[in-house]
Design a protein around this motif. Structure first.
Motif, PDB file in Angstrom:
ATOM      1  N   LEU B  18       0.855  -1.192   0.000  1.00  0.00           N
ATOM      2  CA  LEU B  18       0.000   0.000   0.000  1.00  0.00           C
ATOM      3  C   LEU B  18       0.893   1.246   0.000  1.00  0.00           C
ATOM      4  CD1 LEU B  18      -3.150   0.476   0.314  1.00  0.00           C
ATOM      5  CD2 LEU B  18      -2.622   1.013   2.700  1.00  0.00           C
ATOM      6  N   PRO B  19       0.756   2.112  -0.993  1.00  0.00           N
ATOM      7  CA  PRO B  19       1.714   3.237  -1.083  1.00  0.00           C
ATOM      8  C   PRO B  19       1.366   4.401  -0.168  1.00  0.00           C
ATOM      9  CG  PRO B  19       0.266   3.222  -3.003  1.00  0.00           C
ATOM     10  CD  PRO B  19      -0.142   2.041  -2.143  1.00  0.00           C
ATOM     11  N   VAL B  20       1.572   4.211   1.124  1.00  0.00           N
ATOM     12  CA  VAL B  20       1.254   5.256   2.091  1.00  0.00           C
ATOM     13  C   VAL B  20       2.451   5.622   2.972  1.00  0.00           C
ATOM     14  CG1 VAL B  20      -1.227   4.782   2.142  1.00  0.00           C
ATOM     15  CG2 VAL B  20       0.291   3.499   3.656  1.00  0.00           C
ATOM     16  N   GLY B  21       3.638   5.264   2.506  1.00  0.00           N
ATOM     17  CA  GLY B  21       4.832   5.727   3.200  1.00  0.00           C
ATOM     18  C   GLY B  21       5.179   4.999   4.486  1.00  0.00           C
ATOM     19  N   ALA B  22       4.589   3.814   4.709  1.00  0.00           N
ATOM     20  CA  ALA B  22       4.825   3.128   5.982  1.00  0.00           C
ATOM     21  C   ALA B  22       6.226   2.528   6.075  1.00  0.00           C
ATOM     22  CB  ALA B  22       3.765   2.044   6.200  1.00  0.00           C
ATOM     23  N   TYR B  23       6.961   2.530   4.970  1.00  0.00           N
ATOM     24  CA  TYR B  23       8.297   1.927   5.003  1.00  0.00           C
ATOM     25  C   TYR B  23       9.305   2.734   5.818  1.00  0.00           C
ATOM     26  CZ  TYR B  23       8.671   5.195   1.063  1.00  0.00           C
ATOM     27  OH  TYR B  23       8.604   6.317   0.279  1.00  0.00           O
ATOM     28  N   VAL B  24       8.914   3.912   6.284  1.00  0.00           N
ATOM     29  CA  VAL B  24       9.841   4.670   7.143  1.00  0.00           C
ATOM     30  C   VAL B  24       9.731   4.253   8.612  1.00  0.00           C
ATOM     31  CG1 VAL B  24       9.781   6.677   5.607  1.00  0.00           C
ATOM     32  CG2 VAL B  24       8.211   6.574   7.569  1.00  0.00           C
ATOM     33  N   GLY B 102      -0.059   9.770   5.227  1.00  0.00           N
ATOM     34  CA  GLY B 102      -0.040   8.912   4.037  1.00  0.00           C
ATOM     35  C   GLY B 102      -1.398   8.261   3.803  1.00  0.00           C
TER      36      GLY B 102
END
Ligand SMILES: Nc1nc2c(ncn2[C@@H]2O[C@H](COP(=O)(O)OP(=O)(O)OP(=O)(O)O)[C@@H](O)[C@H]2O)c(=O)[nH]1
Ligand SMILES: [Mg+2]
Lengths: 242, 232
Positions: B18-24, B102
């Motif tokens: 899901l492209p909401v920036g959770a990878y940070v 996000g």
């Protein structure tokens, strides 16, 4: 949400310009050069993407080319390629924060992090992008192709002052690049060569003018472009996640 | 507008792509590793989170989802304040708001103009510092609009937290990626307990306040760290 209303009431959004390319080819230096050349006439801000540190932002702040608060690093959770392509959320947050804090801005420059020839910006994040190679990486790189080399709005072949030291024929490298790009612009640049620096600044000015006149269409260089290997037909590789 | 898609919503929201920036976000793993946590102790960290922060966040999402459909006008303010009060460490509130941003962008894309999404502005706390809607509040609002059942919403929130730890482990304490899957699977029964408790929560003042002092301490130290991969 991304639009800034100018005083005349028309909608004008800041031009978002990405700078991508392999490690050490001179992306931060290009940002510094552009700020030095253009900050007197344009309102600018910078977003950098480092994997691990805020090195790029520090370098640009210490160069003194923009007020320090207009240079912001984003942390990409060790996913620098994702952050400019598959999921641009954290970069969009930084860009929107800059527009809110210092808008109306004319240009926001975004430097990619990461380290390879296939990483390019998604049009969800930038309106246009520069892809940066340098002569020190070898004269053959431009011919090897890849999405950034063949489709970025501008290909820079940087550090031409070093060419004699690394046995690279700049004219030939530029020709190879022109072939790979089917007419898209290529600029041989050195920060020590004032006329090439002026050309770079002019390219950004004219891009901004086209953008404002609605004559610029964002292009997605996309994943690995179709290409051919010797003795094979042409094909496309899947886009590997970083 | 994308509304009322039901069970598919749980899969969409729980998907790591899901492209909401959770990878940070490492959900506390990187700060824990910096404090000496070993690979063998990761399952224990997961158990600790599922009984503490996960319960609070899942319950907040459930209350946000109820608010989204129950009242007109929708007001997420009391819930956001209750959740902020139960997140006493400033860096964790900041990351909660960053992650919420996000999901908020996604919500505006999926359901532009929906009153329950537009009302997310009521969750902004003026500060200073301004606190944007925390992620559980936004996820709950979006989950309600998409027609996600409460228990599924709660499970999604807990699962996302555990997967954030498990996948960050691949970068921070590398080993067999299949281990990460097994660790999460082994939490199943405590996840269901957290879900039951979240769904049983009735109002913001009853939001479970589960303090996890070490997680908070490590988060504070992490905020002062220079070379890091994750925000928190
Ligand atoms: N000789 C010469 N050196 C240059 C030129 N442009 C940049 N450099 C040098 O190349 C090195 C790398 O430049 P940067 O601008 O930091 O490159 P970068 O692409 O931002 O590097 P990363 O962010 O680490 O990927 C520095 O030592 C620069 O001084 C140039 O035109 N000529
Ligand atoms: Mg750099």
């Amino acid at each position: 949400m991304h639009n800034i209303r100018s005083k005349a009431g028309t909608v004008r959004r800041t031009l978002r310009l990405g700078v991508a390319g392999p490690v050490g080819t001179g992306k931060s230096s290009i940002l510094a050069t552009l700020c030095r050349e253009l900050a007197d006439e344009l309102s600018m801000a910078v977003v950098t993407n480092d994997i691990y540190t805020d090195e790029d932002a520090r370098f640009l702040r210490s160069a003194g080319v923009l007020p320090a608060e207009r240079i912001r690093p984003v942390e990409t959770g060790a996913c620098p390629h994702t952050a400019i392509r598959d999921d641009v959320s954290v970069n969009l947050d930084a860009v929107e924060d800059m527009e809110d804090a210092y808008g109306p801005l004319d240009v926001i420059l975004i430097e990619s992090g990461g380290d390879n020839l296939t990483a390019t910006f998604s049009p969800a994040l930038v309106d246009a992008q520069i892809f940066c190679l340098d002569v020190a990486g070898g004269g053959d790189v431009a011919r090897k192709g890849g999405p950034g080399i063949s489709k970025a709005d501008l290909l820079v072949i940087n550090k031409t002052d070093l060419a004699p030291h690394v046995d690279v024929d700049v004219a030939r490298m530029v020709d190879d690049a022109r072939c790979a790009r089917e007419g898209l612009p290529v600029l041989a640049l050195s920060k020590k060569d004032a006329s090439s620096v002026a050309e770079l600044a002019d390219w950004v000015r004219s891009l901004l003018a086209r953008y404002r006149a609605d004559r610029h269409t964002p292009v997605d260089p996309g994943p690995m472009a179709p290409h051919s290997h010797v003795h094979e037909g042409s094909h496309t590789h899947g886009d590997a996640r970083p | 507008m994308t509304a009322g898609i039901g069970p598919l919503a749980a899969l969409l929201l729980a998907d790591g792509r899901l492209p909401v920036g959770a990878y940070v976000y490492s959900a506390g793993l990187e700060p824990a590793v910096a404090a000496g946590l070993t690979r063998e102790e990761i399952p224990a960290l997961l158990r600790a989170r599922v009984r503490t922060v996960c319960v609070t966040e899942a319950a907040a999402a459930v209350l946000a989802a109820r608010e989204a459909v129950a009242r007109d006008p929708v007001d997420y303010g009391p819930l956001q304040r209750a959740l902020a009060a139960r997140t006493p460490v400033a860096p964790l509130r900041e990351v909660g708001a960053a992650l919420g941003r996000g999901v908020h962008r996604l919500a505006l894309r999926l359901a532009p103009g929906h009153p329950a999404i537009a009302a997310l502005d009521t969750a902004v706390l003026p500060g200073p510092p301004v606190l944007r809607p925390l992620r559980p509040v936004v996820t709950g609002a979006l989950g309600a609009v998409l027609g996600l059942a409460e228990a599924e919403l709660a499970r999604t929130v807990v699962y996302d937290d555990l997967q954030a730890v498990a996948s960050a482990a691949l970068k921070l304490l590398p080993g067999d990626p299949l281990d990460s899957v097994a660790w999460v699977a082994q939490t199943a029964s405590s996840v269901e307990e957290a879900v039951v408790e979240a769904v049983a929560t009735s109002k913001p003042s009853d939001l479970p306040a589960r303090s996890a002092p070490l997680i908070e301490q490590w988060a504070l130290e992490h905020a002062r760290t220079e070379r890091r991969l994750f925000l928190a």
